[in-house]
Motif scaffolding. Structure first.
Motif, short mmCIF file in Angstrom:
data_model
loop_
_atom_site.label_atom_id
_atom_site.label_comp_id
_atom_site.label_asym_id
_atom_site.label_seq_id
_atom_site.Cartn_x
_atom_site.Cartn_y
_atom_site.Cartn_z
N ALA A 185 0.83 -1.21 0.00
CA ALA A 185 0.00 0.00 0.00
C ALA A 185 0.86 1.26 0.00
O ALA A 185 0.56 2.23 -0.70
N TYR A 186 1.94 1.25 0.79
CA TYR A 186 2.82 2.42 0.82
C TYR A 186 3.51 2.62 -0.53
O TYR A 186 3.66 3.74 -1.01
N SER B 65 0.70 3.96 -3.48
CA SER B 65 -0.36 4.93 -3.21
C SER B 65 0.20 6.35 -3.17
O SER B 65 1.38 6.56 -2.84
N ALA C 230 -2.99 8.45 1.93
CA ALA C 230 -3.68 7.50 2.81
C ALA C 230 -4.36 8.27 3.93
O ALA C 230 -3.77 9.19 4.51
N THR D 217 -5.50 5.07 -0.39
CA THR D 217 -5.73 3.82 0.31
C THR D 217 -6.15 4.11 1.74
O THR D 217 -5.94 5.22 2.25
N PHE E 103 -7.15 1.78 5.72
CA PHE E 103 -7.09 0.50 6.44
C PHE E 103 -8.15 0.53 7.54
O PHE E 103 -8.25 1.51 8.28
N CYS F 119 -9.21 2.97 -6.01
CA CYS F 119 -8.56 3.03 -4.70
C CYS F 119 -8.58 1.62 -4.12
O CYS F 119 -9.26 0.73 -4.63
N VAL F 120 -7.83 1.42 -3.05
CA VAL F 120 -7.77 0.11 -2.41
C VAL F 120 -7.96 0.28 -0.91
O VAL F 120 -7.34 1.14 -0.29
N HIS G 161 -7.69 -1.91 2.61
CA HIS G 161 -7.18 -3.14 3.20
C HIS G 161 -7.90 -3.36 4.54
O HIS G 161 -7.86 -2.49 5.42
N ALA H 235 -2.46 -7.89 -2.25
CA ALA H 235 -2.41 -6.43 -2.10
C ALA H 235 -1.89 -5.80 -3.38
O ALA H 235 -2.43 -4.79 -3.87
N HIS I 176 -4.08 -3.33 -6.07
CA HIS I 176 -3.68 -2.00 -6.54
C HIS I 176 -3.58 -1.95 -8.06
O HIS I 176 -4.02 -0.98 -8.69
#
Length: 266
Positions: free
Chosen positions: A93-94, A97, A100, A157, A159, A182-183, A185, A228, A232
């Protein structure tokens, strides 16, 4: 090799009074009130510190690699690492993206904490930039801010888990309806229905089936990392929001040895 040959075994960390000792000026030691024992303990400390740093870099415990003589954080080059599901998802994710929005809720809190820490340390992602991380006042605020960021063209993103995911559902309908990539988690966890409960189940993500999001489940730490990345890439390629989820506690906090995906591969 590190553990077997250079680990600080022995009373003085592998040092002996006759060898590998840095000779100090007796006059300086006398002025400090230090004798041979104190000198030897200090040498042990320095050698232990060196060995621990080497072990840290080899095992890559926190995904990124720490530069030897500074606190600057550089990207990982792909190594075996012992990580949990939260860390696997946060790593990808980092890397992929722009922005966040986070709010802590067990058991997904470590994902937000890790990306926030990496951004504060200056880690650059695949785009050569630090991830913009903002903690909101609630999960509803995080979802609303994410929606706004997506409308402006950023790839974002977040969480979450359980009740926090339910607070995001209104914005999830809008994000899916507007085909904004977008994602999210999710470390899946029980909802507080019949009683207050933090056990792991899928009642939270099952409540999102009608939102229009693509849903992708992972059953292991290694799968969490791979899915993951797939989430993305699918979101960016097909312009649809993706919800990537895995079992809270069972997968999110299970530590496995996996081969990390380096930034060049992603």
């Amino acid at each position: 090799q590190l553990r077997g040959s250079t680990a600080p075994f022995g009373r003085y960390g592998g040092l002996s009074p006759e060898e590998e000792r840095v000779q100090e000026d007796p006059a300086r030691l006398e002025s400090l009130g230090a004798g041979a024992a104190a000198d030897m303990e200090y040498e042990q400390f320095l050698k232990t510190k060196t060995v621990q740093r080497a072990m840290f870099q080899a095992e890559n415990k926190t995904i990124v690699t720490q530069v030897h003589n500074t606190d600057i954080i550089s990207k990982n080059e792909g190594a075996d690492a012992c990580i949990d599901g939260n860390q696997a998802a946060a790593h990808v994710a980092y890397a992929l993206s722009d922005i966040a929005f986070i709010y802590p809720i067990t058991p997904s809190s470590p994902m937000g904490e890790m990306v926030d820490e990496w951004a504060a340390q200056g880690l650059l992602n695949c785009y050569g930039q630090r991830l913009s991380v903002t903690e909101m006042q609630s999960e509803a605020g995080a979802a609303g801010a994410l929606h706004g960021a997506l409308k402006s063209g950023a790839f974002g993103t977040t969480f979450t888990a359980s009740q926090g995911l339910l607070l995001m559902i209104p914005n999830m309908f809008k994000i899916a309806g507007e085909l904004l990539p977008c994602v999210m988690h999710v470390a899946a966890r029980s909802l507080a229905t019949q009683s207050l409960c933090i056990f792991g189940d899928h009642s939270d993500v099952m409540a999102c089936r009608t939102t229009g999001w693509v849903m992708l489940a992972s059953e292991s730490v290694e799968m969490a990392q791979c899915h993951a990345l797939i989430s993305h890439l699918v979101s960016m390629e097909r312009r649809v929001p993706v919800q990537h989820f895995f079992d809270g506690f069972r997968t999110s906090h299970e530590v496995n040895k996996v081969k990390l995906l380096d930034y060049e591969t992603m």
